[in-house]
Write a protein that holds these residues in place. Sequence first.
Motif, PDB file in Angstrom:
ATOM      1  N   GLU A  36      54.028   4.567  40.097  1.00 40.73           N
ATOM      2  CA  GLU A  36      52.635   4.939  40.367  1.00 40.73           C
ATOM      3  C   GLU A  36      51.737   4.376  39.278  1.00 40.73           C
ATOM      4  OE1 GLU A  36      50.084   9.042  40.268  1.00 40.73           O
ATOM      5  OE2 GLU A  36      51.934   9.050  41.463  1.00 40.73           O
ATOM      6  N   PRO A  37      50.872   3.409  39.592  1.00 38.81           N
ATOM      7  CA  PRO A  37      50.026   2.805  38.552  1.00 38.81           C
ATOM      8  C   PRO A  37      49.000   3.805  38.018  1.00 38.81           C
ATOM      9  CG  PRO A  37      49.360   2.046  40.724  1.00 38.81           C
ATOM     10  CD  PRO A  37      50.622   2.821  40.924  1.00 38.81           C
ATOM     11  N   ALA A  38      48.626   3.605  36.756  1.00 39.50           N
ATOM     12  CA  ALA A  38      47.610   4.471  36.143  1.00 39.50           C
ATOM     13  C   ALA A  38      46.244   4.165  36.745  1.00 39.50           C
ATOM     14  CB  ALA A  38      47.580   4.257  34.638  1.00 39.50           C
ATOM     15  N   GLU A  39      45.478   5.211  36.998  1.00 39.95           N
ATOM     16  CA  GLU A  39      44.129   5.052  37.534  1.00 39.95           C
ATOM     17  C   GLU A  39      43.058   5.466  36.534  1.00 39.95           C
ATOM     18  OE1 GLU A  39      43.937   7.222  41.159  1.00 39.95           O
ATOM     19  OE2 GLU A  39      45.254   5.841  42.253  1.00 39.95           O
ATOM     20  N   LEU A  40      43.450   6.203  35.503  1.00 41.78           N
ATOM     21  CA  LEU A  40      42.504   6.693  34.502  1.00 41.78           C
ATOM     22  C   LEU A  40      42.856   6.137  33.128  1.00 41.78           C
ATOM     23  CD1 LEU A  40      42.331  10.465  35.532  1.00 41.78           C
ATOM     24  CD2 LEU A  40      40.727   8.652  36.150  1.00 41.78           C
ATOM     25  N   ALA A  41      41.858   6.105  32.250  1.00 42.99           N
ATOM     26  CA  ALA A  41      42.079   5.654  30.882  1.00 42.99           C
ATOM     27  C   ALA A  41      41.138   6.400  29.956  1.00 42.99           C
ATOM     28  CB  ALA A  41      41.860   4.147  30.758  1.00 42.99           C
ATOM     29  N   LEU A  42      41.548   6.551  28.678  1.00 41.43           N
ATOM     30  CA  LEU A  42      40.678   7.138  27.664  1.00 41.43           C
ATOM     31  C   LEU A  42      39.547   6.166  27.336  1.00 41.43           C
ATOM     32  CD1 LEU A  42      43.425   8.503  25.231  1.00 41.43           C
ATOM     33  CD2 LEU A  42      41.998   9.859  26.763  1.00 41.43           C
ATOM     34  N   HIS A  43      38.326   6.680  27.201  1.00 42.75           N
ATOM     35  CA  HIS A  43      37.214   5.763  26.935  1.00 42.75           C
ATOM     36  C   HIS A  43      37.338   5.148  25.545  1.00 42.75           C
ATOM     37  CE1 HIS A  43      34.961   9.737  25.903  1.00 42.75           C
ATOM     38  NE2 HIS A  43      35.393   9.220  24.771  1.00 42.75           N
ATOM     39  N   TYR A  44      37.003   3.862  25.450  1.00 44.88           N
ATOM     40  CA  TYR A  44      37.106   3.135  24.183  1.00 44.88           C
ATOM     41  C   TYR A  44      35.767   3.050  23.453  1.00 44.88           C
ATOM     42  CZ  TYR A  44      35.223  -0.724  26.978  1.00 44.88           C
ATOM     43  OH  TYR A  44      34.438  -1.489  27.804  1.00 44.88           O
ATOM     44  N   ASP A  45      34.685   3.438  24.123  1.00 46.29           N
ATOM     45  CA  ASP A  45      33.381   3.576  23.478  1.00 46.29           C
ATOM     46  C   ASP A  45      32.613   4.638  24.247  1.00 46.29           C
ATOM     47  OD1 ASP A  45      32.291   2.443  25.771  1.00 46.29           O
ATOM     48  OD2 ASP A  45      31.403   0.718  24.755  1.00 46.29           O
ATOM     49  N   THR A  56      30.285  13.505  27.414  1.00 45.51           N
ATOM     50  CA  THR A  56      30.915  12.977  28.626  1.00 45.51           C
ATOM     51  C   THR A  56      32.413  13.202  28.554  1.00 45.51           C
ATOM     52  OG1 THR A  56      31.012  10.770  27.614  1.00 45.51           O
ATOM     53  CG2 THR A  56      29.134  11.244  29.050  1.00 45.51           C
ATOM     54  N   ARG A  57      33.061  13.120  29.697  1.00 46.04           N
ATOM     55  CA  ARG A  57      34.504  13.354  29.766  1.00 46.04           C
ATOM     56  C   ARG A  57      35.269  12.296  28.961  1.00 46.04           C
ATOM     57  NH1 ARG A  57      33.796  11.533  35.964  1.00 46.04           N
ATOM     58  NH2 ARG A  57      34.246   9.309  35.718  1.00 46.04           N
ATOM     59  N   ALA A  58      36.497  12.615  28.601  1.00 48.86           N
ATOM     60  CA  ALA A  58      37.302  11.711  27.776  1.00 48.86           C
ATOM     61  C   ALA A  58      37.874  10.544  28.570  1.00 48.86           C
ATOM     62  CB  ALA A  58      38.443  12.479  27.110  1.00 48.86           C
ATOM     63  N   VAL A  59      38.019  10.698  29.883  1.00 49.96           N
ATOM     64  CA  VAL A  59      38.643   9.648  30.699  1.00 49.96           C
ATOM     65  C   VAL A  59      37.641   9.058  31.677  1.00 49.96           C
ATOM     66  CG1 VAL A  59      40.933  10.660  30.512  1.00 49.96           C
ATOM     67  CG2 VAL A  59      39.465  11.301  32.429  1.00 49.96           C
ATOM     68  N   GLU A  60      37.875   7.795  32.020  1.00 46.40           N
ATOM     69  CA  GLU A  60      37.094   7.091  33.027  1.00 46.40           C
ATOM     70  C   GLU A  60      38.067   6.331  33.931  1.00 46.40           C
ATOM     71  OE1 GLU A  60      33.852   7.245  33.477  1.00 46.40           O
ATOM     72  OE2 GLU A  60      33.431   8.442  31.685  1.00 46.40           O
ATOM     73  N   PRO A  61      37.638   5.976  35.144  1.00 49.91           N
ATOM     74  CA  PRO A  61      38.491   5.132  35.993  1.00 49.91           C
ATOM     75  C   PRO A  61      38.860   3.843  35.258  1.00 49.91           C
ATOM     76  CG  PRO A  61      36.678   6.031  37.266  1.00 49.91           C
ATOM     77  CD  PRO A  61      36.399   6.379  35.838  1.00 49.91           C
ATOM     78  N   LEU A  62      40.104   3.468  35.337  1.00 44.67           N
ATOM     79  CA  LEU A  62      40.586   2.309  34.601  1.00 44.67           C
ATOM     80  C   LEU A  62      39.834   1.045  34.980  1.00 44.67           C
ATOM     81  CD1 LEU A  62      42.669   1.204  32.610  1.00 44.67           C
ATOM     82  CD2 LEU A  62      44.274   0.976  34.505  1.00 44.67           C
ATOM     83  N   ASP A  63      39.551   0.877  36.274  1.00 43.66           N
ATOM     84  CA  ASP A  63      38.877  -0.351  36.698  1.00 43.66           C
ATOM     85  C   ASP A  63      37.461  -0.432  36.150  1.00 43.66           C
ATOM     86  OD1 ASP A  63      38.073   1.777  38.349  1.00 43.66           O
ATOM     87  OD2 ASP A  63      37.503   0.426  39.967  1.00 43.66           O
ATOM     88  N   VAL A  64      36.807   0.722  35.921  1.00 45.17           N
ATOM     89  CA  VAL A  64      35.457   0.727  35.348  1.00 45.17           C
ATOM     90  C   VAL A  64      35.504   0.258  33.900  1.00 45.17           C
ATOM     91  CG1 VAL A  64      33.527   2.190  34.659  1.00 45.17           C
ATOM     92  CG2 VAL A  64      34.590   2.500  36.899  1.00 45.17           C
ATOM     93  N   LEU A  65      36.458   0.762  33.135  1.00 45.05           N
ATOM     94  CA  LEU A  65      36.557   0.372  31.724  1.00 45.05           C
ATOM     95  C   LEU A  65      36.903  -1.101  31.570  1.00 45.05           C
ATOM     96  CD1 LEU A  65      38.394   3.424  30.126  1.00 45.05           C
ATOM     97  CD2 LEU A  65      35.984   2.852  30.005  1.00 45.05           C
ATOM     98  N   LEU A  66      37.769  -1.617  32.434  1.00 46.39           N
ATOM     99  CA  LEU A  66      38.191  -3.012  32.311  1.00 46.39           C
ATOM    100  C   LEU A  66      37.129  -3.986  32.794  1.00 46.39           C
ATOM    101  CD1 LEU A  66      41.947  -2.852  33.398  1.00 46.39           C
ATOM    102  CD2 LEU A  66      40.925  -2.593  31.139  1.00 46.39           C
ATOM    103  N   ARG A  67      36.096  -3.473  33.440  1.00 47.78           N
ATOM    104  CA  ARG A  67      35.053  -4.329  33.979  1.00 47.78           C
ATOM    105  C   ARG A  67      34.044  -4.778  32.921  1.00 47.78           C
ATOM    106  NH1 ARG A  67      32.157  -0.961  38.094  1.00 47.78           N
ATOM    107  NH2 ARG A  67      34.273  -0.701  38.893  1.00 47.78           N
ATOM    108  N   LYS A  68      34.017  -4.091  31.782  1.00 48.10           N
ATOM    109  CA  LYS A  68      32.953  -4.307  30.797  1.00 48.10           C
ATOM    110  C   LYS A  68      33.492  -4.926  29.518  1.00 48.10           C
ATOM    111  CE  LYS A  68      30.058  -2.319  33.592  1.00 48.10           C
ATOM    112  NZ  LYS A  68      29.032  -3.099  34.280  1.00 48.10           N
ATOM    113  N   GLY A  69      33.569  -6.224  29.463  1.00 44.67           N
ATOM    114  CA  GLY A  69      33.932  -6.888  28.217  1.00 44.67           C
ATOM    115  C   GLY A  69      35.419  -7.131  28.082  1.00 44.67           C
TER     116      GLY A  69
END
Length: 435
Positions: free
Chosen positions: A70-79, A39-52
């Motif tokens: 300009e706020p960040a919209e993407l983040a590197l996946h943590y798992d 899978t790609r290295a980045v995900e939408p920031l709001d998706v990552l912050l939604r889980k735990g």
Amino acid sequence: MSKLSGFPEFLPRERVVEQQVLDHLRRTFELHGFANIETRAVEPLDVLLRKGEIDKEVYAVKRLAAGDAEPAELALHYDLTVPFARYVLENAGQLEFPFRRWQVQKVWRGERPQQGRFREFTQADIDIVARDVLPFHFDVEVARVMAEALAGLPIPTATLQISNRKVLEGFYLGLGVAEPATVMQVVDKLDKVPADKVRELLVEQGLAGDQADKVLALAEIVTTDTSFVARVEALGVEHELLAVGLSELSQVIEGASGVEGVIVTADLRIARGLDYYTGTVFETRLEGWEHLGSICSGGRYDELASDRRNSYPGVGISLGVSRLLVPLGLAASRSVPSAVLVAVDTEDSRAGSNAVAQQLRSRGIATEVAPKADKFGKQIQYAEKRGIPYVWFPPTSVKDIRSGDQVDAEPTTWAPPTEDLTPHILRTPSKEQNT
């Protein structure tokens, strides 16, 4: 230039170990029918912050030119679990369920670097996900597969600790606790916080003293068989969800046990901090290296992935490859894949040495040619420094430079012993090395 803390880089001998570990994991997972994805290295920031509760550990990604406005919209996946859930939703129409996947990739977390904790590291995951209903026997299978994978690694004895959040939640509900999830988060601290301090925290959460005592009594139950059921029942707490959890946990313990080299325990301290787990949960610790914490964890998640039409329950487990290998300090027998160095008498004869090397390579024997037409003694020293066990003297003589044995041979038929064909891991660390 100083090294970046928390971003490990392997030397060649260490990288050989990592690759052999990953090859073993791949073989084990594929023997059980798991398919590989990335899978790609980045995900939408709001998706990552939604889980735990992991928002402080996420690395946000944005263009330098974007500036602070300009706020960040993407983040590197943590798992790899959250990206996998998104992957399943996006590709559900093209996947066959139950879908079994294995995945090895880098992940990133903004943790404080320390032994076994990194900001960039490699994880190896397996998951089984279904559409709407995932039969419980897959929980048993995932535990068994990871036990087999751990058993084949050159590591100290691993203990696979298994619990079930239904046991914990049902027990807490049977005690009259209004917020079981809050109690689970407190109990999850037991490996880092003394039991008396955990009791204080439970009382602060509103539990009566006798309730807190029974919560701690449950957490003390650890068995290598299904005798934990009777010990839980002896605490005198009843609830329908508790009974279901005890039955499920018994099945997993029975199914995962019996793998030589791995200890499987029912451990009712284990709750797992991430909030998407709904049933079976796993953690794993190494004998003599318990201070590393869990090197392999996961569990059942019934509601991680869903859309308006379907839900996709799953069960999975993740092995922290970097967390496992870096502290153990394993090394390979040599830093290069080459089993043979073909000597060069003179530069005018290099073509003949190249021809010998190519004949060996065509038969699957990793071979390199000496970089310089030095005296043969210096060429042998060059091979020794690289750990290459054999030196070939064209046209038809090969020497084991470890023993000094030299024999006549043909490059079309000669082969080294199997154990010399590829580098091998030199040693298995023991707790005596953990100082």
